[in-house]
Design an enzyme around this catalytic site. Structure first.
Site, short mmCIF file in Angstrom:
data_model
loop_
_atom_site.label_atom_id
_atom_site.label_comp_id
_atom_site.label_asym_id
_atom_site.label_seq_id
_atom_site.Cartn_x
_atom_site.Cartn_y
_atom_site.Cartn_z
N LYS A 32 6.12 13.93 8.72
CA LYS A 32 5.13 14.47 9.65
C LYS A 32 5.77 15.51 10.56
O LYS A 32 6.88 15.33 11.04
CB LYS A 32 4.52 13.34 10.51
CG LYS A 32 3.19 12.84 10.00
CD LYS A 32 2.53 11.94 11.03
CE LYS A 32 1.12 11.59 10.57
NZ LYS A 32 0.42 10.72 11.53
N GLU A 84 -8.45 -3.57 10.88
CA GLU A 84 -9.30 -4.11 11.95
C GLU A 84 -9.89 -5.46 11.59
O GLU A 84 -10.05 -6.33 12.47
CB GLU A 84 -10.41 -3.11 12.28
CG GLU A 84 -9.94 -1.84 12.96
CD GLU A 84 -9.43 -0.78 12.01
OE1 GLU A 84 -8.99 0.28 12.49
OE2 GLU A 84 -9.48 -1.02 10.78
N ARG A 116 -15.51 -1.52 11.66
CA ARG A 116 -14.88 -1.94 10.40
C ARG A 116 -14.64 -3.45 10.38
O ARG A 116 -14.45 -4.03 9.30
CB ARG A 116 -13.57 -1.20 10.21
CG ARG A 116 -13.74 0.31 10.09
CD ARG A 116 -12.46 1.06 10.42
NE ARG A 116 -11.38 0.79 9.49
CZ ARG A 116 -11.06 1.59 8.48
NH1 ARG A 116 -11.74 2.70 8.27
NH2 ARG A 116 -10.06 1.31 7.68
#
Length: 638
Positions: A289, A375, A403
């Protein structure tokens, strides 16, 4: 202003088709120019930086090898899609990204044929790609005919159960499907869990270096030493002795790991998979990243979400805050209670910084749990903690809590377990648009038996609601608060538990009563200042609770006023609907009460500034003023 980079090769690219005539050395130069273009664009607009920089070479390679948009390229989450947008005809609009009427910060079907599937939440790409692959084989979408389906999913997103459900189904079906595992060892926060450890083992040590040496010279799928027939080819596909066992057992041919920033590796592997794959293939790509921009590479979150910045230094231009953010107020209040109560624990799903729990983790590392992008697991984990005698705070954004809704119902609400839900990003959130707008949590939580649902009107009220949640053990309790800074009110020295189901009077008036739930209260007060100049003085009350309702307060407001207006930062079916149900059951409407409910409209609102979004929603001070004048029969202001 930072000078625009020189991009002579990129200037010749109107779309991916123009890339397919370039030589491999030209594709490398194009990647360098594309990286500079993305850095320049995001420096002017802010947005997601590190994720896009990490996939520049991968984006170039995919568009150069595959026939997009006939081949469907599906980016998981898609916050890494800025380079993709530049290459697919949207370069001239990049300075509008995440702004009103501008480009979305994510992929969006209505924006471009090169965005076959919209995304902003994680772990959806493999399921969608499998759907495209099956539709292709069944003859769907003949114009243009469907080609390959390619899903690009990060290692953090791979930790979610949905990704494994899709892998399992795809492996069983055996359809030609290409999954790129973009392994950057980081989602938004550092990854957690067994999957991360497994992937780390795959590319640790010599095997990766051996594969790198082999792949660099590969003009076909296998380098010459391994061209010994189908058996050896199959074995290499399944791992090259590095350990693609997990994916092989799921039915995928495994290729990798390979260096995702080396086009000498990416191009031959992608070309051969494109030419030869017959079933599901997983290509394991290692990236970094923020690659190629030192300030992003060195940032703790690798430049996940940035404001406008100076390209030379990476320094971001941030507006000076006049008040603490709601998120930081929540975190500090929770830390104070944890100091006095060792049963207080905190759980987040891959968002420790976004929810403020990074601060909690610094102080109480053994009582703070990041479960990854999971989640559903996070909610049920909290249910188990509560059943075991702890006081879990489940800190999740409103849209991410969606979710885990079945777990909220089945594992928490039915068992009346005292899980505390701290719901960040409630209401409209600005540049992230509809996918991140917390519009539905009031409705989907307040309809559950035994749930307590609160909304803070300001940051001081949030402190009291944290205290209320700590003290409440009779069942699940939730409190919601918005993104951004507070209103600048005087803060209490410590939070005091509120009486459950009791609101508060803000200002006594006559004629019209306004009952606010959440942070629109400040807009209500602004509206009433303007109304006072016109001789209209509404009563103002803060409901605090959507469930249980303050029956006494609501019925008194209805009895003593000609009109009652509720206002909330939520969708139809929430607080106002519960108030209307109470008034109907009590027969209040029979007496001629005028009732209006101001809610978010029945539409998804695209990105803009929060103020603009609330203006589009009809929930700012001017809208409230008009509503009061309408029910009071006083006409409409200029």
């Amino acid at each position: 202003m930072t000078a625009k980079p020189q991009t002579p090769l990129l200037d010749r690219i109107a779309g991916p088709a123009d890339m397919r005539h370039l030589s491999d050395p030209d594709l490398k130069r194009l990647a360098g120019e594309l990286r500079a273009e993305v850095i320049h664009a995001v420096s002017q607009t802010g947005g997601h930086l590190g994720a896009g920089l990490g996939v520049v070479e991968l984006t170039v390679a995919l568009h150069a090898v595959f026939d997009t948009p006939r081949d469907r390229l599906i980016w998981d989450v898609s916050h890494q899609s800025y380079p993709h947008k530049v290459l697919t005809g949207r370069r001239d609009r990049m300075l509008t990204i995440r702004q009103k009427d501008g480009l979305s910060g994510f992929t969006k079907r209505s924006e471009s044929p090169y965005d076959p599937f919209g995304a902003a939440h994680s772990s959806t790409s493999i399921s969608a790609a499998l759907g495209f692959a099956v539709a292709r084989d069944l003859g769907g979408a003949p114009d243009p005919a469907l080609g390959d389906a390619i899903a690009v999913i990060g290692d953090g997103a791979m930790s979610a159960g949905m990704a494994f459900e899709a892998l399992n189904n795809a492996g069983h079906m055996g359809k030609r499907l290409i999954v790129i595992l973009n392994d950057n060892e980081m989602s938004i926060a550092p990854p957690v869990g067994a999957m991360s450890a497994y992937l780390s083992r795959l590319y640790a040590g010599a095997p990766f270096q051996e594969f790198k040496a082999l792949a660099k010279g590969a003009v076909s799928f296998l380098p010459p030493p391994f061209q010994e027939g189908a058996r050896r080819a199959k074995e290499l596909l399944k791992g090259l002795a590095v350990g693609g066992t997990l994916f092989g057992e799921l039915g995928f041919s495994y290729v990798g790991p390979i260096d995702g920033h080396d086009l000498d590796q990416l191009l031959p592997v992608l070309r051969t998979v494109h030419d030869r794959a017959t079933g599901p293939v997983l290509i394991h790509v290692i990236t970094k990243k923020g690659k190629g921009y030192a300030p992003a590479e060195g940032a703790p979150d690798k430049g996940h979400g940035v404001g406008k910045f100076d390209v030379a230094t990476g320094e971001q231009a941030k507006a000076k805050s006049n008040a603490p953010s709601y998120t930081s107020v929540f975190a500090r209040a929770l830390i104070e209670h944890a100091a006095n109560d060792d049963k207080v624990v905190a759980v987040t799903a891959a968002m420790p910084d976004g929810t403020g729990l990074n601060l909690f983790a610094e102080r109480y590392p053994s009582r703070c749990f990041d479960v990854g992008i999971a989640e559903q697991h996070g909610v049920t984990f909290c249910a188990g903690l509560a059943a075991g005698g702890m006081k879990p705070f489940c800190a999740i954004y409103s849209t991410f809590l969606q979710r885990g809704y079945d777990q909220v119902v089945h594992d928490v609400a039915i068992q009346r377990l005292p899980v505390r839900f701290a719901i960040d990003r409630a209401g409209l959130v600005g540049a992230d648009g509809a996918t991140h707008a917390g519009a539905f949590d009031i409705a989907f939580l307040a309809n559950l038996p035994g749930f307590v649902v609160m909304a803070a009107a300001d940051e001081a009220e949030l402190v009291h609601m944290v205290a209320t949640a700590v003290a409440y053990d009779d069942g699940p309790i939730a409190f919601r608060f918005p993104r951004g800074e507070g209103t600048g009110v005087t803060m209490p020295e410590r939070g005091v538990p509120l009486e459950i189901g009791k609101g508060r009077m803000i200002r006594q008036g006559s004629g019209v009563a306004i009952l606010s739930f959440g942070t629109r209260l400040s807009e209500v007060e602004t509206a009433c200042e303007s109304l006072a100049a016109q001789g209209i003085t509404p009563t103002i009350a803060d409901a605090r609770f959507a469930k249980p309702l303050d029956r006494e307060l609501i019925l008194a407001l209805a009895r003593d006023h000609e009109a009652l207006i509720t206002i909330e930062e939520g969708a139809i079916g929430g607080f106002g609907s519960h108030v209307a149900q109470l008034l109907a059951e009590e027969g209040v409407f029979d007496g001629g009460l005028k009732f209006r409910s101001m809610v978010l409209p029945d539409t998804f609102i695209d990105q803009a500034s929060p103020a603009d979004m609330y203006a589009m929603a009809g929930l700012n001070a001017a809208d409230i003023e008009r509503k009061v004048l309408d029910v009071a029969g006083a006409g409409t202001p200029e």
